[in-house]
Design a protein around this motif. Structure first.
Motif, short mmCIF file in Angstrom:
data_model
loop_
_atom_site.label_atom_id
_atom_site.label_comp_id
_atom_site.label_asym_id
_atom_site.label_seq_id
_atom_site.Cartn_x
_atom_site.Cartn_y
_atom_site.Cartn_z
N GLN A 23 50.24 30.16 35.59
CA GLN A 23 50.60 31.03 36.71
C GLN A 23 50.20 32.48 36.46
OE1 GLN A 23 54.62 29.58 36.89
NE2 GLN A 23 54.30 28.79 38.94
N LEU A 24 50.25 32.87 35.18
CA LEU A 24 49.84 34.23 34.82
C LEU A 24 48.33 34.40 35.04
CD1 LEU A 24 51.49 36.62 33.81
CD2 LEU A 24 50.74 36.09 31.50
N PHE A 27 47.71 34.80 38.61
CA PHE A 27 48.05 36.16 39.05
C PHE A 27 46.90 37.12 38.76
CE2 PHE A 27 49.89 40.34 37.97
CZ PHE A 27 50.40 40.68 39.21
N MET A 30 44.20 36.61 41.20
CA MET A 30 44.57 37.14 42.52
C MET A 30 44.39 38.66 42.56
SD MET A 30 47.66 34.52 43.42
CE MET A 30 48.75 35.70 44.01
N ILE A 31 44.83 39.33 41.49
CA ILE A 31 44.65 40.79 41.40
C ILE A 31 43.15 41.12 41.44
CG2 ILE A 31 44.84 42.78 39.83
CD1 ILE A 31 47.50 42.28 40.98
N THR A 34 41.75 40.80 44.88
CA THR A 34 42.22 41.92 45.71
C THR A 34 41.40 43.17 45.43
OG1 THR A 34 44.43 40.98 45.64
CG2 THR A 34 44.25 43.27 46.33
N ILE A 35 41.19 43.46 44.14
CA ILE A 35 40.44 44.67 43.78
C ILE A 35 39.01 44.58 44.31
CG2 ILE A 35 39.46 45.96 41.83
CD1 ILE A 35 42.11 45.34 40.33
N ALA A 37 37.95 42.88 46.88
CA ALA A 37 37.99 43.01 48.34
C ALA A 37 38.10 44.48 48.76
CB ALA A 37 39.16 42.21 48.91
N PHE A 38 39.02 45.20 48.12
CA PHE A 38 39.18 46.62 48.46
C PHE A 38 37.93 47.42 48.08
CE2 PHE A 38 43.31 47.77 50.20
CZ PHE A 38 44.03 46.60 50.05
N ALA A 59 40.43 35.85 50.85
CA ALA A 59 41.82 35.75 51.28
C ALA A 59 42.28 34.30 51.23
CB ALA A 59 41.98 36.31 52.68
N VAL A 60 41.42 33.38 51.70
CA VAL A 60 41.80 31.97 51.72
C VAL A 60 41.99 31.44 50.30
CG1 VAL A 60 40.97 29.64 52.31
CG2 VAL A 60 40.78 31.49 53.98
N GLN A 62 42.79 33.18 47.66
CA GLN A 62 44.00 33.78 47.11
C GLN A 62 45.26 33.09 47.62
OE1 GLN A 62 46.00 38.00 46.97
NE2 GLN A 62 43.80 38.24 46.94
N VAL A 63 45.25 32.75 48.90
CA VAL A 63 46.39 32.06 49.48
C VAL A 63 46.52 30.64 48.89
CG1 VAL A 63 47.17 31.01 51.64
CG2 VAL A 63 46.59 33.42 51.57
N GLN A 66 48.26 30.95 45.70
CA GLN A 66 49.67 31.19 45.97
C GLN A 66 50.40 29.87 46.29
OE1 GLN A 66 52.53 33.85 45.92
NE2 GLN A 66 50.81 35.00 46.67
N PHE A 70 51.80 29.23 42.59
CA PHE A 70 53.08 29.93 42.69
C PHE A 70 54.13 29.08 43.41
CE2 PHE A 70 52.01 34.70 42.01
CZ PHE A 70 51.42 34.37 40.81
#
Lengths: 105, 207
Positions: A23-24, A27, A30-31, A34-35, A37-38, A59-60, A62-63, A66, A70
């Protein structure tokens, strides 16, 4: 009986620990997504035509992390949750397609 | 509380959150609810996508959105998702104190997110005059993002109520499903946010 129980617990703890490690990693990924994407949007380094589909794919993914890691959808006994979520996603796709199509025409 | 509900740590089952019928029902019930939530948010997303260019000469998304704040909010919510995973990890290891600690961290991160969102809306309204009534884009934006914020408020209230009510009870088969149900709901809030920052903010900036 007592010793069996203790052994079982330590085995279970080990298993929980490995699950936590996965899970780590999820994570961190996922981070990372996100980075990226931004960064794509902030630097403006990519054309809209490529950027938008890429952002949506990230996004898909990453979800998916999750849901499956998660929220444990990858584990046993999650047939009902999968049915509910994919049912929801199906209705969601239809809803979004319909609302966007109305505007398009 | 019945005898079954107060099993001692030595005999705690592998998955305390699903060991009782009540726990199983809560687990199924929450996923059923999340399926419905998916459809609810889909209609808001569809509406937003349809109306995001209908700005009626008011501010556009590109003009008002600031990526820095959205990035901070994303990090706060994403991290709070991980801390609630940590809390469930400690629940499965029957460590009540650590579970409480990580749930408290989750609550603080959630409050941080909410604070940023309140500031964001305040900033749009006072500095840009961008309100719910500005344009169809304004209505769609505040409905979608505001409804998500409402979910965060509800989740925080739920979490704080759980922590306070169970503070002295310790972990048992009665309250383990309650914590687990909350954590699933909290992850779902993060799932919705992933699409909000992608579709509303990032796609709004790209054009």
């Amino acid at each position: 009986m007592m010793t069996d129980n203790t052994n079982f617990n330590s085995f279970q703890k080990q298993r929980n620990k490995e699950e936590m490690k996965r899970q780590l990693i999820t994570f961190v990924l996922m981070i990372g997504f996100t980075i990226v994407a931004f960064a794509i949007v902030a630097t403006g380094s990519m054309q809209k035509m490529f950027a938008v589909p890429l952002l949506l794919i990230m996004a898909v993914v990453q979800v998916g992390f999750q849901f499956y890691y998660f929220m444990h959808m990858k584990d046993k006994g999650h047939e009902f949750p999968s049915l509910m979520i994919y049912g929801g996603v199906w209705a969601a796709i239809l809803t979004i397609a319909a609302l966007v199509a109305i505007v398009w025409w | 509380m019945s005898h079954d509900h107060s099993l001692n740590p030595e005999t705690m089952p592998q998955e305390p959150e699903k060991a009782t019928l009540e726990g199983k029902n809560k687990f199924f019930g929450l996923w059923f609810f999340l399926g419905g939530e998916t459809v609810l948010f889909a209609s808001f997303f569809g509406t937003f996508l349809a109306l995001r260019n209908s700005t009626a000469n008011g501010p556009t998304g590109d003009e008002i959105f600031g990526l820095e704040l959205v990035f901070i909010m994303t990090m706060l919510l994403l991290t709070s998702s991980l801390t609630s995973v940590y809390a469930m990890y400690h629940m499965k290891n029957n460590d009540f104190k650590k579970m409480q600690l990580w749930l408290a961290v989750t609550a603080f991160l959630g409050i941080g997110f909410l604070g940023c969102e309140i500031y964001e809306f305040y900033h749009y309204i006072t500095d840009f005059g961008f309100t719910f009534r500005s344009s169809a884009f304004g209505s769609a934006f505040y409905t979608l993002v505001g409804f998500h914020g409402g979910h965060v408020v509800f989740g925080l209230s739920w979490l704080i109520a759980l922590l306070v009510r169970n503070a002295k009870r310790g972990l048992n088969l009665y309250n383990a499903p309650k914590f687990n149900t909350f954590s699933l709901y909290w992850h779902f809030i993060d799932v919705v946010w992933v699409f909000i920052f992608t579709v509303v903010y990032l796609m709004g900036k790209v054009g």
